[in-house]
Design a protein around this motif. Structure first.
Motif, PDB file in Angstrom:
ATOM      1  N   GLU A  39      -8.727  -1.597   3.984  1.00 15.05           N
ATOM      2  CA  GLU A  39      -8.009  -1.714   2.816  1.00 15.05           C
ATOM      3  C   GLU A  39      -8.689  -0.652   1.879  1.00 15.05           C
ATOM      4  O   GLU A  39      -9.990  -0.977   1.590  1.00 15.05           O
ATOM      5  N   THR A  40      -8.199   0.419   1.174  1.00 10.43           N
ATOM      6  CA  THR A  40      -8.843   1.377   0.533  1.00 10.43           C
ATOM      7  C   THR A  40      -7.832   1.903  -0.538  1.00 10.43           C
ATOM      8  O   THR A  40      -6.636   2.226  -0.459  1.00 10.43           O
ATOM      9  N   PRO A  41      -8.379   2.262  -1.703  1.00  8.07           N
ATOM     10  CA  PRO A  41      -7.425   3.112  -2.722  1.00  8.07           C
ATOM     11  C   PRO A  41      -6.827   4.402  -2.204  1.00  8.07           C
ATOM     12  O   PRO A  41      -5.896   4.723  -2.511  1.00  8.07           O
ATOM     13  N   GLN A  42      -7.500   4.726  -0.982  1.00  5.76           N
ATOM     14  CA  GLN A  42      -7.112   6.183  -0.613  1.00  5.76           C
ATOM     15  C   GLN A  42      -5.435   5.750   0.082  1.00  5.76           C
ATOM     16  O   GLN A  42      -4.672   6.896   0.254  1.00  5.76           O
ATOM     17  N   PHE A  43      -5.350   4.566   0.513  1.00  6.25           N
ATOM     18  CA  PHE A  43      -3.895   4.443   1.260  1.00  6.25           C
ATOM     19  C   PHE A  43      -3.072   3.293   0.304  1.00  6.25           C
ATOM     20  O   PHE A  43      -3.826   2.397  -0.473  1.00  6.25           O
ATOM     21  N   ASP A  44      -1.954   3.268   0.206  1.00  7.00           N
ATOM     22  CA  ASP A  44      -1.210   2.553  -0.674  1.00  7.00           C
ATOM     23  C   ASP A  44      -1.343   1.104  -0.124  1.00  7.00           C
ATOM     24  O   ASP A  44      -0.681   0.044  -0.856  1.00  7.00           O
ATOM     25  N   PHE A  45      -1.361   0.931   1.175  1.00  9.16           N
ATOM     26  CA  PHE A  45      -1.283  -0.518   1.845  1.00  9.16           C
ATOM     27  C   PHE A  45      -2.375  -0.605   2.810  1.00  9.16           C
ATOM     28  O   PHE A  45      -2.853   0.733   3.465  1.00  9.16           O
ATOM     29  N   PRO A  46      -2.564  -1.756   3.208  1.00 11.93           N
ATOM     30  CA  PRO A  46      -3.465  -1.892   4.341  1.00 11.93           C
ATOM     31  C   PRO A  46      -2.920  -1.297   5.797  1.00 11.93           C
ATOM     32  O   PRO A  46      -1.974  -1.507   5.967  1.00 11.93           O
ATOM     33  N   ILE A  47      -3.905  -0.621   6.454  1.00 17.30           N
ATOM     34  CA  ILE A  47      -3.751  -0.273   7.597  1.00 17.30           C
ATOM     35  C   ILE A  47      -4.181  -1.362   8.525  1.00 17.30           C
ATOM     36  O   ILE A  47      -5.316  -1.579   8.509  1.00 17.30           O
ATOM     37  N   ILE A  48      -3.407  -1.819   9.615  1.00 23.95           N
ATOM     38  CA  ILE A  48      -3.581  -2.789  10.433  1.00 23.95           C
ATOM     39  C   ILE A  48      -3.548  -2.177  11.976  1.00 23.95           C
ATOM     40  O   ILE A  48      -2.432  -1.982  12.086  1.00 23.95           O
ATOM     41  N   GLY A  49      -4.566  -2.384  12.669  1.00 25.44           N
ATOM     42  CA  GLY A  49      -4.336  -1.792  14.069  1.00 25.44           C
ATOM     43  C   GLY A  49      -5.456  -2.163  14.751  1.00 25.44           C
ATOM     44  O   GLY A  49      -6.559  -2.812  14.443  1.00 25.44           O
TER      45      GLY A  49
END
Length: 177
Positions: A39-49
């Motif tokens: 979860e970072t401002p760099q991405f619009d949504f959380p990356i889950i993997g």
């Protein structure tokens, strides 16, 4: 992203004592089941993997000194979340081999945590705060066990430039006391 991995080299480089094939399989299972949430401002949504997607035999081979025959390399497909971490955020400025040589997982986690910080807090990190940072809130017995395990790895932590000083962990090295 895929890596070709030589199982024999993995056994030699993961630790000085070496891992058996069964232990390496367990490590791969643990890596496969781990989940990363970015979860970072760099991405619009959380990356889950995950860290890795799969490990399968490769068609490429290497000579097997034990049998005189050939052994297959492994194809390890890295998880998308790990690849994104590697591309955008994660930089290692230390050799990971001494961390892998630590006897206990709590010691490895604390070492990675401390080494990932550029600035040491005044007086160092509180031991219990580090344990909670890497393991979450744990019962009293587990906290005592974690402290004990960290102290068992004291000499190997010194190799990494980390010193347990009472209830604090400090960095020893250039620019530190």
């Amino acid at each position: 992203m895929e890596l070709l991995v030589d199982p024999a080299r993995v056994r030699k480089t993961i630790s000085d004592s070496g891992y058996s094939f069964t232990q390496i399989e367990k490590l791969f299972v643990e890596l496969r089941t781990a989940t990363i949430i970015i979860e970072t401002p760099q991405f619009d949504f959380p990356i889950i993997g995950g860290l890795i997607d799969h490990v399968i035999p490769s068609s490429k081979t290497r000579p097997d000194p034990l049998t005189g025959g050939e052994r297959n390399l492994w194809r390890v497909r890295l998880g998308v979340a790990l690849v994104m971490l590697l591309e955008h955020d994660l930089s290692l400025f230390y050799d990971p081999a001494p961390i892998a040589r630590l006897q206990h997982g709590i010691s490895q986690a604390v070492a990675r945590h401390v080494l990932s910080h550029k600035v040491e807090p005044t007086g160092g990190w509180y031991l219990d705060t580090l344990i909670v940072a890497v393991a979450g809130t744990v019962p009293n017995k587990a906290m005592r066990d974690a402290r004990f395990r960290l102290r068992e790895d004291t000499e190997k932590l010194k190799v990494l430039g980390l010193v347990i000083d009472g209830v604090r962990v400090r960095r020893k090295g250039p620019g530190n006391a």
